[in-house]
Write an enzyme that holds these catalytic residues in place. Sequence first.
Site, mmCIF file in Angstrom:
data_model
loop_
_atom_site.group_PDB
_atom_site.id
_atom_site.type_symbol
_atom_site.label_atom_id
_atom_site.label_comp_id
_atom_site.label_asym_id
_atom_site.label_seq_id
_atom_site.Cartn_x
_atom_site.Cartn_y
_atom_site.Cartn_z
ATOM 1 N N LYS A 160 56.103 58.540 27.947
ATOM 2 C CA LYS A 160 55.030 58.717 28.481
ATOM 3 C C LYS A 160 54.795 58.736 29.967
ATOM 4 O O LYS A 160 55.015 57.305 30.405
ATOM 5 C CB LYS A 160 53.846 57.949 27.669
ATOM 6 C CG LYS A 160 53.870 58.149 26.045
ATOM 7 C CD LYS A 160 52.771 57.430 25.395
ATOM 8 C CE LYS A 160 52.745 57.753 23.885
ATOM 9 N NZ LYS A 160 51.978 56.997 23.046
ATOM 10 N N GLU A 220 58.486 57.245 14.143
ATOM 11 C CA GLU A 220 58.225 56.624 15.130
ATOM 12 C C GLU A 220 57.624 55.436 14.990
ATOM 13 O O GLU A 220 56.776 54.933 14.430
ATOM 14 C CB GLU A 220 57.194 57.373 15.907
ATOM 15 C CG GLU A 220 56.946 56.932 17.394
ATOM 16 C CD GLU A 220 55.720 57.964 18.200
ATOM 17 O OE1 GLU A 220 55.101 57.391 18.833
ATOM 18 O OE2 GLU A 220 56.078 59.097 17.957
ATOM 19 N N LYS A 255 49.918 59.849 11.646
ATOM 20 C CA LYS A 255 49.606 58.500 11.868
ATOM 21 C C LYS A 255 49.607 57.774 10.298
ATOM 22 O O LYS A 255 48.997 58.373 9.404
ATOM 23 C CB LYS A 255 48.251 58.158 12.435
ATOM 24 C CG LYS A 255 48.363 58.467 13.867
ATOM 25 C CD LYS A 255 49.335 57.716 14.625
ATOM 26 C CE LYS A 255 49.105 57.953 16.104
ATOM 27 N NZ LYS A 255 49.805 57.181 17.066
ATOM 28 N N ASP A 284 54.217 58.294 12.664
ATOM 29 C CA ASP A 284 54.023 57.442 13.564
ATOM 30 C C ASP A 284 53.289 56.164 13.101
ATOM 31 O O ASP A 284 52.172 56.155 12.438
ATOM 32 C CB ASP A 284 53.241 57.983 14.841
ATOM 33 C CG ASP A 284 53.022 56.694 16.040
ATOM 34 O OD1 ASP A 284 53.836 55.728 16.044
ATOM 35 O OD2 ASP A 284 52.384 56.971 16.873
ATOM 36 N N ASP A 335 58.548 54.032 20.540
ATOM 37 C CA ASP A 335 57.678 54.323 21.580
ATOM 38 C C ASP A 335 57.159 52.851 22.395
ATOM 39 O O ASP A 335 57.588 52.631 23.285
ATOM 40 C CB ASP A 335 56.541 55.032 20.771
ATOM 41 C CG ASP A 335 55.370 55.167 21.765
ATOM 42 O OD1 ASP A 335 55.455 55.075 23.062
ATOM 43 O OD2 ASP A 335 54.162 55.488 21.271
#
Length: 328
Positions: free
Chosen positions: A215, A165, A108, A139, A191
Site C-alpha cells: 500500500k 491474505e 473479509k 482477508d 499485508d
Amino acid sequence: MDLPDRDEVLARTRVVTLPMATRFRGVDVREAALIEGPEGWAEFSPFLEYDDEEAATWLAAALDFAWSAQPAPLRDAIPVNATVPAVAADRVPDILARFDGCRTAKVKVAERGQTLADDVSRVRAVRAAMGPEGRIRLDANGGWNVDEAEHAAHALAQFDLEYIEQPCATVDELAEIRRRLRDWDIPIAADESVRKAEDPLAVARAGAADILVVKAQPLGGVRRALEIVAAAGLPAVVSSALDTSVGLAQGAALAAALPDLEFDCGLGTAALLAADVAAPRLTPERGAIPAARVAPDPDLLAAHAAAPDRDAWWRARLSRCHALLAGR
C-alpha cells in the site's frame, strides 16, 4: 525530496469527513487530510488509532506524491477487485453490484464476534453471485491462530480460493500455515506483516508468504513500495487503506509502475464510501480504474469539510508527524 515547510503544508491541507456506505474495519465515517502540492493532490489518512511514529510514514507518502514527480507508469488502467466486508450473506449481491465488471472479490473473514459458519455463508454467497469463473480471495487481517487458520482454510477451500491474505498475525505463524497448506495449493499473502513491520522484507526472507500486499501510504510512498517489492522478489498486489479517490490515485500510481502486475488490485474501495471528494469518484468501471492523479471537487471539499474540532485534531497530528519526519 526536501521536506516542505510545515506551515506551507498546513496551508495547503483540507480535512474531510466522509460517511461509509457499509461499516468496514469498524469504521462508519472516514476522515482524511488532503494536501495540494506542486505536483497535485495527495492524501494523509492513517487510521485514528495509529500512533504518530507509524502515521509519519503515511505523511511521508503524501508529501512525496504531492511535491515530487512519480515513477513512469507502465500501464494506464489498473484491474481491481471487489471488496466484501464482513456482512451477512444476504447482503453480498448488493455489495458486489457496486463494483462494476470486477472479476475478483476479496472477502473479509475472521471478523471479531463472528464465527467460521458466518464466513462460510458469506463466501458461499460470493461464489454463487460471481459464478465459477470469478476469483475469490480472503482477508483475515491476522484474526486466526495457526490451528484456526488451517481449520478455516479447509472449510473454505471448497470455494476455489485465489489466496488467503494475512491469515495469522506473525511471520512465524504465516510460515507455519503456509507449510501446512502447501498440499492444498492455497497461497498465502502478507499485508500487515509488510506494512506494519519494522522490517517489511522479513516475511519474504522467512518464506512466510507467496504474495505481498503493498500500500502506497503505509509504506512511505510509491518509490519505497517499489523498492520493497523488488527486494522481496515476490508478486505483489497493490491495495488501499479505505482511501478517498485522491488516495486511491496514489495506489494506482504504484500499481501502474510495477514491472509485473499479475493480480487484480484492491483499489476499488471508493465504492464502499457513501460520499467522496471527487466527481466522478474513482470507482471501478468494467473492472478497472484509471492510473491518473485525481483532484478533489471544490464543492465536495466544502460539503464534506470536517467539523472544526476534527479539523484541528488532524492539523495537530500532521504537525507532530511533520516534526518526526524532520528528525529522521
